[in-house]
Design an enzyme around this catalytic site. Structure first.
Site, PDB file in Angstrom:
ATOM      1  N   TYR A  76      -0.819  14.486 -27.673  1.00 41.60           N
ATOM      2  CA  TYR A  76      -1.008  14.670 -26.228  1.00 41.60           C
ATOM      3  C   TYR A  76      -2.495  14.803 -25.912  1.00 41.60           C
ATOM      4  O   TYR A  76      -2.989  14.243 -24.948  1.00 41.60           O
ATOM      5  CB  TYR A  76      -0.269  15.932 -25.753  1.00 41.60           C
ATOM      6  CG  TYR A  76      -0.270  16.047 -24.253  1.00 41.60           C
ATOM      7  CD1 TYR A  76       0.757  15.485 -23.498  1.00 41.60           C
ATOM      8  CD2 TYR A  76      -1.308  16.702 -23.574  1.00 41.60           C
ATOM      9  CE1 TYR A  76       0.759  15.563 -22.119  1.00 41.60           C
ATOM     10  CE2 TYR A  76      -1.316  16.774 -22.195  1.00 41.60           C
ATOM     11  CZ  TYR A  76      -0.281  16.210 -21.469  1.00 41.60           C
ATOM     12  OH  TYR A  76      -0.291  16.279 -20.097  1.00 41.60           O
ATOM     13  N   PHE A 128      -9.867  -7.747  -3.538  1.00 38.26           N
ATOM     14  CA  PHE A 128      -8.652  -7.874  -4.337  1.00 38.26           C
ATOM     15  C   PHE A 128      -7.616  -6.941  -3.709  1.00 38.26           C
ATOM     16  O   PHE A 128      -7.976  -5.874  -3.199  1.00 38.26           O
ATOM     17  CB  PHE A 128      -8.867  -7.545  -5.815  1.00 38.26           C
ATOM     18  CG  PHE A 128      -7.606  -7.755  -6.602  1.00 38.26           C
ATOM     19  CD1 PHE A 128      -7.157  -9.043  -6.865  1.00 38.26           C
ATOM     20  CD2 PHE A 128      -6.834  -6.686  -7.005  1.00 38.26           C
ATOM     21  CE1 PHE A 128      -5.952  -9.254  -7.528  1.00 38.26           C
ATOM     22  CE2 PHE A 128      -5.629  -6.895  -7.676  1.00 38.26           C
ATOM     23  CZ  PHE A 128      -5.192  -8.179  -7.934  1.00 38.26           C
ATOM     24  N   THR A 129      -6.351  -7.331  -3.783  1.00 41.42           N
ATOM     25  CA  THR A 129      -5.288  -6.625  -3.050  1.00 41.42           C
ATOM     26  C   THR A 129      -5.294  -5.112  -3.279  1.00 41.42           C
ATOM     27  O   THR A 129      -5.457  -4.330  -2.344  1.00 41.42           O
ATOM     28  CB  THR A 129      -3.915  -7.209  -3.437  1.00 41.42           C
ATOM     29  OG1 THR A 129      -3.794  -7.175  -4.863  1.00 41.42           O
ATOM     30  CG2 THR A 129      -3.776  -8.645  -2.967  1.00 41.42           C
ATOM     31  N   ASP A 219     -15.711  -4.585 -11.026  1.00 40.40           N
ATOM     32  CA  ASP A 219     -14.293  -4.844 -11.308  1.00 40.40           C
ATOM     33  C   ASP A 219     -14.301  -5.849 -12.464  1.00 40.40           C
ATOM     34  O   ASP A 219     -14.448  -7.049 -12.269  1.00 40.40           O
ATOM     35  CB  ASP A 219     -13.605  -5.407 -10.067  1.00 40.40           C
ATOM     36  CG  ASP A 219     -12.126  -5.689 -10.314  1.00 40.40           C
ATOM     37  OD1 ASP A 219     -11.725  -5.741 -11.494  1.00 40.40           O
ATOM     38  OD2 ASP A 219     -11.375  -5.871  -9.346  1.00 40.40           O
ATOM     39  N   LYS A 262      -5.508  -8.006 -18.412  1.00 44.44           N
ATOM     40  CA  LYS A 262      -6.005  -9.371 -18.263  1.00 44.44           C
ATOM     41  C   LYS A 262      -6.823  -9.724 -19.513  1.00 44.44           C
ATOM     42  O   LYS A 262      -6.276  -9.916 -20.574  1.00 44.44           O
ATOM     43  CB  LYS A 262      -6.872  -9.480 -17.014  1.00 44.44           C
ATOM     44  CG  LYS A 262      -6.259  -9.372 -15.610  1.00 44.44           C
ATOM     45  CD  LYS A 262      -5.131  -8.551 -15.323  1.00 44.44           C
ATOM     46  CE  LYS A 262      -4.661  -8.478 -13.889  1.00 44.44           C
ATOM     47  NZ  LYS A 262      -5.401  -7.714 -12.928  1.00 44.44           N
ATOM     48  N   ARG A 386      -1.039 -17.048  -2.954  1.00 48.77           N
ATOM     49  CA  ARG A 386      -2.275 -16.331  -2.658  1.00 48.77           C
ATOM     50  C   ARG A 386      -2.779 -16.902  -1.343  1.00 48.77           C
ATOM     51  O   ARG A 386      -3.568 -17.843  -1.323  1.00 48.77           O
ATOM     52  CB  ARG A 386      -3.318 -16.533  -3.765  1.00 48.77           C
ATOM     53  CG  ARG A 386      -3.177 -15.574  -4.924  1.00 48.77           C
ATOM     54  CD  ARG A 386      -3.441 -14.152  -4.476  1.00 48.77           C
ATOM     55  NE  ARG A 386      -3.325 -13.179  -5.566  1.00 48.77           N
ATOM     56  CZ  ARG A 386      -2.695 -12.008  -5.482  1.00 48.77           C
ATOM     57  NH1 ARG A 386      -2.040 -11.686  -4.385  1.00 48.77           N
ATOM     58  NH2 ARG A 386      -2.711 -11.161  -6.475  1.00 48.77           N
ATOM     59  N   PHE A 452       3.231  -8.925  -0.314  1.00 47.22           N
ATOM     60  CA  PHE A 452       3.591 -10.117  -1.081  1.00 47.22           C
ATOM     61  C   PHE A 452       4.532  -9.810  -2.236  1.00 47.22           C
ATOM     62  O   PHE A 452       5.298 -10.655  -2.659  1.00 47.22           O
ATOM     63  CB  PHE A 452       2.326 -10.820  -1.603  1.00 47.22           C
ATOM     64  CG  PHE A 452       1.460  -9.976  -2.500  1.00 47.22           C
ATOM     65  CD1 PHE A 452       0.568  -9.074  -1.958  1.00 47.22           C
ATOM     66  CD2 PHE A 452       1.556 -10.081  -3.878  1.00 47.22           C
ATOM     67  CE1 PHE A 452      -0.219  -8.276  -2.790  1.00 47.22           C
ATOM     68  CE2 PHE A 452       0.777  -9.302  -4.710  1.00 47.22           C
ATOM     69  CZ  PHE A 452      -0.114  -8.387  -4.167  1.00 47.22           C
TER      70      PHE A 452
HETATM   71  C1  LIG Z   1      -5.170  -7.113 -11.672  1.00 53.45           C
HETATM   72  C2  LIG Z   1      -6.403  -6.772 -10.953  1.00 53.45           C
HETATM   73  C3  LIG Z   1      -6.678  -5.462 -10.548  1.00 53.45           C
HETATM   74  C4  LIG Z   1      -5.674  -4.333 -10.670  1.00 53.45           C
HETATM   75  O1  LIG Z   1      -5.269  -4.095 -11.950  1.00 53.45           O
HETATM   76  P1  LIG Z   1      -3.767  -3.672 -12.339  1.00 53.45           P
HETATM   77  O2  LIG Z   1      -3.826  -3.475 -13.805  1.00 53.45           O
HETATM   78  O3  LIG Z   1      -2.859  -4.791 -11.917  1.00 53.45           O
HETATM   79  O4  LIG Z   1      -3.463  -2.419 -11.603  1.00 53.45           O
HETATM   80  C5  LIG Z   1      -7.894  -5.219  -9.953  1.00 53.45           C
HETATM   81  N1  LIG Z   1      -8.785  -6.198  -9.751  1.00 53.45           N
HETATM   82  C6  LIG Z   1      -8.555  -7.466 -10.121  1.00 53.45           C
HETATM   83  C7  LIG Z   1      -9.574  -8.515  -9.873  1.00 53.45           C
HETATM   84  C8  LIG Z   1      -7.358  -7.798 -10.730  1.00 53.45           C
HETATM   85  O5  LIG Z   1      -7.122  -9.063 -11.055  1.00 53.45           O
END
Ligand SMILES: *Cc1c(COP(=O)(O)O)cnc(C)c1O
Length: 461
Positions: A76, A128-129, A219, A262, A386, A452
């Site tokens: 933990y 970004f969303t 980011d 990613k 998108r 979406f």
């Molecule tokens: C996927 C993504 C995020 C958010 O990450 P999650 O792991 O899906 O929460 C932030 N910024 C960009 C550019 C992304 O592609």
């Protein structure tokens, strides 16, 4: 002698285990899509043949990652795996302090809460969303400062992720730098079609923000793919290794939010990285409330081990050449069939221009959402919208009307073969052939946030 003007790349790995796929019939897919409200996010994954919905968390891990997985320390507090991940982040990215989070948005949430005050402005190279939503929920207002070329699907500018410094300067003049807690810079801008920012631009931005005392938050979700494009396209970087370019990018920023799902080749995980102690200390306090203790932050020890190995693997030049090369292969194939796509081809997928594909469908009838459904029905290939659905509504309730109305064909890393790419491109070509007969959609259910994901539609008669 054989005449070969260009040597091919091939994947720097081979298969050791395979996952069998279900093949469906067209009537089955018509039914499945209707039940899913014409939203590809609401399909059952088992009804999908080739899943290009996202590159997020869909990567194939290597044998090295699986081996590391088994060594995960699930303590933990003070897990050895946390320290392994921290070491990899420091070594390869160069940030000082790390707070693990369950995924990227967990880091965005914490960072936004700490740095943004009500009435602040957060400029960024396109939104970004989840990033923008967290900025808005914290009381901030997003300001788009990306260059105009990024909003033009036909522009072939090689660095469509660049910041327009004039736009930033105008904002600073208008609201004052005290109202700008940081500039949010995405590498390989997702919403622009996976387009890179150049080192030259980032250096200029660094100079400007330093002068005004504004932080740069990175980011860094797709930083290695961005670095590969810099190697291929930016003057002076042709013989610099991806890993060194990544380190240089990070060194020009003050902190980062990362979705390890990613670039870093895992299925779940993320972190917040920051160079100043005070912000780190606040983040370390806050993560306990929202994610988990500061040495696991909502992910298991085994996932932190896999991230540590995945970061290293993602920085290999051969990996990126095959990764980005596969995207390019798909793009060229579609292009050969006359399909309108965003150019140059991006790092994580091909973005088809739905406005050009379906010019007879107005944006309010969701051309990209429509096209994603049509491709699924044709072949079981799943993609995502998108465009106007993803863009959502402004804080005042009006719909955003983004210039780009795209369908994203996103490639999971190390998952599909060139033959899969052929099947995908041929399917889009089939839909293109009968595009004039395709009708738009109307939205019949709209969730309040990030619509979406869960919105539902019906076909217009
Ligand atoms: C996927 C993504 C995020 C958010 O990450 P999650 O792991 O899906 O929460 C932030 N910024 C960009 C550019 C992304 O592609």
């Amino acid at each position: 002698m054989a005449k070969i003007d260009k040597r091919s790349w091939a994947e720097p790995y081979r298969m050791k285990m395979v996952e069998l796929l279900k093949v469906t019939t067209r009537p089955q897919r018509v039914k499945a899509l209707k039940e899913a409200g014409f939203n590809t996010f609401l399909l059952r994954a088992e009804d999908v043949y080739i899943d290009l919905l996202t590159d997020s968390g869909t990567n194939a891990m290597s044998d090295q990652q699986w081996a590391a997985f088994m060594t995960g320390d699930e303590a933990y507090a003070g897990s050895k795996s946390y320290y392994n991940m921290e070491k990899a982040i420091r070594q390869y990215y160069g940030y000082k302090y790390i707070v693990p989070t369950h995924q990227g948005r967990g880091a965005e949430h914490i960072l936004s809460k700490i740095l943004i005050k009500k009435g602040d402005y957060v400029p960024g190279n396109m939104y970004f969303t989840t990033t923008r939503l967290h900025q808005e929920l914290a009381g901030g207002k997003f300001e788009d400062i990306i260059i105009d070329e990024a909003h033009d699907a036909t522009s072939e500018f090689p660095f469509k992720g660049n910041v327009d410094l004039n736009k930033l300067e105008r904002l600073v003049k208008k609201v004052g730098s005290s109202k700008i807690p940081y500039v949010c810079i995405a590498t390989n801008v997702n919403m622009a079609g996976g387009q890179p920012i150049s080192i030259a631009n980032l250096k200029e931005l660094r100079k400007f923000t330093k002068k005004h005392g504004i932080r740069i938050i990175h980011d860094m979700t797709r930083v290695a793919e961005n670095a590969y494009f810099i190697q291929q396209r930016e003057k002076g970087y042709g013989s610099v290794k991806v890993r060194d370019i990544v380190k240089e990018i990070c060194s020009l920023t003050d902190g980062a939010t990362m979705s390890a799902k990613k670039d870093a080749l895992v299925n779940i995980g993320g972190f917040l990285a920051i160079n100043d102690w005070d912000t780190f200390e606040e983040a370390r306090n806050m993560v306990v409330a929202y994610e988990g203790l500061h040495t696991y932050g909502g992910i298991a020890g085994r996932d932190m081990e896999a991230i540590a190995v995945g970061i290293r693997e993602s920085l290999s030049d051969a990996h990126q050449a095959a990764r980005v090369g596969q995207v390019e292969y798909l793009g060229k194939k579609m292009e050969s069939y006359g399909i309108p796509t965003v150019k140059p081809f991006g790092g994580h997928g091909i973005f088809v221009d739905a406005k050009a594909f379906l010019p007879h469908i107005s944006q309010d009838e969701f051309p990209a959402q429509t096209l994603a459904g049509e491709v699924y029905v044709d072949s079981g290939v799943r993609t995502m919208e998108r465009g106007i659905v993803s863009a959502g509504r402004k804080p005042n309730g009006e719909n955003y009307h983004p210039k780009l109305e795209l369908v994203r064909f996103t490639l999971p890393r190390r998952v599909y073969t060139q033959a899969h790419m052929d099947v995908v491109a041929e399917s889009v070509a089939m839909v293109y052939d009968r595009r004039k007969k395709i009708k738009g959609l109307k939205m019949v259910y709209e969730p309040k946030y990030l619509r979406f994901f869960q919105a539902r539609f019906e076909q217009l008669k």
